[in-house]
Write a protein that holds these residues in place. Structure first.
Motif, PDB file in Angstrom:
ATOM      1  N   TYR A  13       0.917  -1.286   0.104  1.00 17.04           N
ATOM      2  CA  TYR A  13      -0.017  -0.008   0.034  1.00 17.04           C
ATOM      3  C   TYR A  13       1.035   1.300  -0.048  1.00 17.04           C
ATOM      4  CZ  TYR A  13      -4.079  -3.119   0.999  1.00 17.04           C
ATOM      5  OH  TYR A  13      -4.920  -4.169   1.100  1.00 17.04           O
ATOM      6  N   VAL A  14       1.758   1.129   0.745  1.00 10.06           N
ATOM      7  CA  VAL A  14       2.816   2.585   0.643  1.00 10.06           C
ATOM      8  C   VAL A  14       3.536   2.622  -0.792  1.00 10.06           C
ATOM      9  CG1 VAL A  14       4.937   3.131   1.497  1.00 10.06           C
ATOM     10  CG2 VAL A  14       3.174   2.346   3.050  1.00 10.06           C
ATOM     11  N   LEU A  15       3.788   1.389  -1.223  1.00  8.49           N
ATOM     12  CA  LEU A  15       4.314   1.653  -2.617  1.00  8.49           C
ATOM     13  C   LEU A  15       3.301   2.267  -3.679  1.00  8.49           C
ATOM     14  CD1 LEU A  15       6.484   1.007  -4.867  1.00  8.49           C
ATOM     15  CD2 LEU A  15       5.661  -1.440  -4.900  1.00  8.49           C
ATOM     16  N   LEU A  16       2.033   1.733  -3.454  1.00 11.17           N
ATOM     17  CA  LEU A  16       1.083   2.219  -4.268  1.00 11.17           C
ATOM     18  C   LEU A  16       0.740   3.540  -3.923  1.00 11.17           C
ATOM     19  CD1 LEU A  16      -1.504  -0.853  -4.309  1.00 11.17           C
ATOM     20  CD2 LEU A  16       0.331  -0.241  -6.008  1.00 11.17           C
ATOM     21  N   TYR A  17       0.826   4.085  -2.825  1.00 13.02           N
ATOM     22  CA  TYR A  17       0.546   5.642  -2.374  1.00 13.02           C
ATOM     23  C   TYR A  17       1.661   6.427  -3.316  1.00 13.02           C
ATOM     24  CZ  TYR A  17       1.070   9.809   0.077  1.00 13.02           C
ATOM     25  OH  TYR A  17       1.011  11.088   0.518  1.00 13.02           O
ATOM     26  N   HIS A  18       2.934   5.898  -3.095  1.00 14.52           N
ATOM     27  CA  HIS A  18       4.024   6.680  -3.724  1.00 14.52           C
ATOM     28  C   HIS A  18       3.937   6.725  -5.208  1.00 14.52           C
ATOM     29  CE1 HIS A  18       5.979   7.898  -0.266  1.00 14.52           C
ATOM     30  NE2 HIS A  18       6.146   6.839  -0.028  1.00 14.52           N
ATOM     31  N   MET A  19       3.461   5.470  -5.781  1.00 13.51           N
ATOM     32  CA  MET A  19       3.034   5.497  -7.243  1.00 13.51           C
ATOM     33  C   MET A  19       2.109   6.703  -7.574  1.00 13.51           C
ATOM     34  SD  MET A  19       3.426   1.467  -7.906  1.00 13.51           S
ATOM     35  CE  MET A  19       2.544   1.448  -9.507  1.00 13.51           C
ATOM     36  N   LYS A  20       0.991   6.681  -6.798  1.00 16.53           N
ATOM     37  CA  LYS A  20      -0.032   7.352  -7.220  1.00 16.53           C
ATOM     38  C   LYS A  20       0.552   8.697  -7.207  1.00 16.53           C
ATOM     39  CE  LYS A  20      -4.729   8.582  -6.080  1.00 16.53           C
ATOM     40  NZ  LYS A  20      -5.945   8.366  -5.430  1.00 16.53           N
ATOM     41  N   GLN A  21       1.048   9.231  -6.160  1.00 16.88           N
ATOM     42  CA  GLN A  21       1.710  10.694  -5.975  1.00 16.88           C
ATOM     43  C   GLN A  21       2.335  11.054  -7.078  1.00 16.88           C
ATOM     44  OE1 GLN A  21       0.701  12.875  -3.532  1.00 16.88           O
ATOM     45  NE2 GLN A  21      -0.639  11.118  -3.289  1.00 16.88           N
ATOM     46  N   GLN A  22       3.397  10.004  -7.648  1.00 19.36           N
ATOM     47  CA  GLN A  22       4.222  10.499  -8.567  1.00 19.36           C
ATOM     48  C   GLN A  22       3.491  10.493  -9.864  1.00 19.36           C
ATOM     49  OE1 GLN A  22       7.829   9.698  -8.103  1.00 19.36           O
ATOM     50  NE2 GLN A  22       8.126  10.780 -10.098  1.00 19.36           N
TER      51      GLN A  22
ATOM     52  N   ILE B  34       2.487   8.545   6.543  1.00 19.69           N
ATOM     53  CA  ILE B  34       1.946   7.346   5.088  1.00 19.69           C
ATOM     54  C   ILE B  34       2.009   5.862   5.704  1.00 19.69           C
ATOM     55  CG2 ILE B  34       2.694   6.627   2.962  1.00 19.69           C
ATOM     56  CD1 ILE B  34       3.867   9.527   2.539  1.00 19.69           C
TER      57      ILE B  34
ATOM     58  N   ILE C 196      -6.611   7.405  -0.836  1.00 20.41           N
ATOM     59  CA  ILE C 196      -5.448   8.185  -0.493  1.00 20.41           C
ATOM     60  C   ILE C 196      -4.328   7.202  -1.042  1.00 20.41           C
ATOM     61  CG2 ILE C 196      -3.669   8.701   1.599  1.00 20.41           C
ATOM     62  CD1 ILE C 196      -6.478   9.890   2.859  1.00 20.41           C
ATOM     63  N   LEU C 197      -4.409   6.131  -0.452  1.00 20.32           N
ATOM     64  CA  LEU C 197      -3.438   4.937  -0.813  1.00 20.32           C
ATOM     65  C   LEU C 197      -3.339   4.489  -2.307  1.00 20.32           C
ATOM     66  CD1 LEU C 197      -3.914   2.605   2.300  1.00 20.32           C
ATOM     67  CD2 LEU C 197      -1.902   4.247   1.853  1.00 20.32           C
TER      68      LEU C 197
ATOM     69  N   LEU D  57      -6.031   2.804  -3.688  1.00 17.00           N
ATOM     70  CA  LEU D  57      -6.400   1.270  -3.911  1.00 17.00           C
ATOM     71  C   LEU D  57      -7.637   1.441  -4.598  1.00 17.00           C
ATOM     72  CD1 LEU D  57      -5.899  -0.067  -0.208  1.00 17.00           C
ATOM     73  CD2 LEU D  57      -4.240  -0.319  -2.212  1.00 17.00           C
TER      74      LEU D  57
ATOM     75  N   ARG E 206      -7.721   2.429  -7.618  1.00 17.95           N
ATOM     76  CA  ARG E 206      -7.021   2.363  -9.013  1.00 17.95           C
ATOM     77  C   ARG E 206      -6.759   0.738  -9.298  1.00 17.95           C
ATOM     78  NH1 ARG E 206      -3.315   7.559 -10.231  1.00 17.95           N
ATOM     79  NH2 ARG E 206      -4.855   9.074  -9.030  1.00 17.95           N
TER      80      ARG E 206
ATOM     81  N   TYR F 213      -4.258  -1.955 -10.736  1.00 11.88           N
ATOM     82  CA  TYR F 213      -2.938  -2.223 -11.033  1.00 11.88           C
ATOM     83  C   TYR F 213      -2.712  -3.726 -11.774  1.00 11.88           C
ATOM     84  CZ  TYR F 213      -2.453   1.702  -7.979  1.00 11.88           C
ATOM     85  OH  TYR F 213      -2.459   2.829  -7.231  1.00 11.88           O
TER      86      TYR F 213
ATOM     87  N   ARG G  32       5.971   1.574 -13.109  1.00  8.88           N
ATOM     88  CA  ARG G  32       6.093   2.862 -12.076  1.00  8.88           C
ATOM     89  C   ARG G  32       6.723   2.447 -10.682  1.00  8.88           C
ATOM     90  NH1 ARG G  32       1.418   5.208 -11.418  1.00  8.88           N
ATOM     91  NH2 ARG G  32       0.087   3.245 -11.880  1.00  8.88           N
TER      92      ARG G  32
ATOM     93  N   ARG H 283       9.234   4.146  -8.390  1.00  9.95           N
ATOM     94  CA  ARG H 283       8.969   4.131  -6.792  1.00  9.95           C
ATOM     95  C   ARG H 283       9.472   2.820  -6.468  1.00  9.95           C
ATOM     96  NH1 ARG H 283       8.438   9.095  -4.582  1.00  9.95           N
ATOM     97  NH2 ARG H 283       9.054   7.773  -2.785  1.00  9.95           N
TER      98      ARG H 283
ATOM     99  N   GLU I 222       9.878  -0.016  -3.043  1.00 13.73           N
ATOM    100  CA  GLU I 222       9.761  -0.342  -2.066  1.00 13.73           C
ATOM    101  C   GLU I 222      10.189  -1.814  -1.553  1.00 13.73           C
ATOM    102  OE1 GLU I 222       7.666   1.338   0.566  1.00 13.73           O
ATOM    103  OE2 GLU I 222       7.669  -0.199   2.093  1.00 13.73           O
TER     104      GLU I 222
END
Lengths: 217, 217
Positions: free
Chosen positions: A200-209, B12, B78-79, B81, B83, B85, B172, B189, B191
């Motif tokens: 989830y942390v990875l997906l968060y950063h991917m979304k932000q990016q 996060i 926010i995370l 989720l 979307r 993938y 990504r 990104r 992780e």
């Protein structure tokens, strides 16, 4: 080696990275290393590396760098890798079986001595030479073998019950892979590996990016 | 939902825990929850929970608590989720296979669409209905399928090469399970899940606890 009561958790969490790095260097036949080269290759600040190592008394000598073998052995001792551990895995599903096989544990003294499950179709099979036993036999097993550590690989519904049982049997540490948080008795150390949290942390950063990239188009 | 550039990494990393907790509450049929009850059940400070959620704009209303469903959906968004993938796994060893099977990914839209390996004995077998293909076919696969994310489960010697290949193919995000650090291209990104690092931290704390206990005898 004494106890280091006040070492910040963030420092402790960096030690395995140093350990892995130095082990690789040793395998490559290298003998000495400067903190500036460690810094470059680890992508970390050299003064942070020195400060981290100083938390445990400091090693190396100004201008001479570190003896790789000595530093690695010291870090192994700090991490407790100089001792022997017997671990049991509860839950011989995919994650449990992967852990039995996993060769990434670079500590020869860490041994998985038992694998337990409750599913009739699993009991009696073997994983990497280890027979899968019924959880009902765990208490007896723990009386006959020194079990330092329990690894929880059960479904999340069974995780707390498993943790409580392991605590009653006297383990000193629990490594929890079930996707839920468990409570342990005072004096028992707990480390969680919540794989989905990491994802989830990875997906968060991917979304932000992605949002940033789209924003600049 | 916009981008939250300045949210501290520690915040996060706590969001998945809230997400798991709220998902469980929803399954139990609950509808509203106060930050004080969340605080008690999560073992966290109530003001920290409020501050964390405020980083993303704040939800809930003073004195009324949070709507569990709404808060969970907001955290899911926010995370990222909300979307879809597509992920590929490189390395169909034990960890790779466990991840294909692993049911802990509570996000239905996250799908493993391909599994790749180089070992002749692995190619052509299926894992959870997914055929294992040769890594040489990955570039073609990535042209025909949307691959957002690569999961590295190779031995550590192959990890960097795999990461570089995944970056060239336009993923990504990279989720690295190989017991080594890899470098990725700008904009990708990363992780890491270093299982042995987590074990070492646990062993460190067990050793400290043991030394303390012996020290008081």
């Amino acid at each position: 080696m004494g106890s280091y009561g006040k070492v910040p958790e963030a420092v402790i969490r960096r030690m395995p990275k140093y350990y892995r790095y130095l082990s690789d260097k040793l395998l490559q036949g290298e003998e000495r290393i400067s903190s500036s080269r460690m810094s470059e290759e680890l992508g970390m600040n050299a003064s942070q590396i020195r400060r981290d190592l100083n938390c445990f008394g400091g090693f190396g000598q100004q201008g001479y760098g570190y003896s790789i073998g000595k530093l690695r052995d010291e870090i192994a001792a700090i991490l407790g890798l100089d001792r022997a551990y017997g671990a049991v895995i509860i839950g011989a599903g995919n994650i449990g079986q992967a852990l039995v096989h996993y060769s990434g544990f670079a500590c020869e003294k860490f041994r998985i001595i038992g694998v337990f499950d409750v599913r009739p179709e699993a009991i009696g099979k073997t994983v990497a030479g280890c027979a899968i036993r019924h959880v009902q036999t765990l208490a007896e097993f723990a009386r006959q073998n020194r079990v330092d550590l329990g690894i929880i690989c059960t479904p999340k519904e069974a995780a707390q019950e498993t943790a409580s049982m392991l605590c009653r049997l006297g383990v000193r540490g629990i490594w929890n892979f079930a996707p839920t948080d468990v409570e342990v008795s005072r004096g028992v150390r707990l480390e969680n590996v919540h794989l989905s949290d990491s994802l989830y942390v990875l997906l968060y950063h991917m979304k932000q990016q992605g949002d940033l990239t789209e924003g600049t188009k």
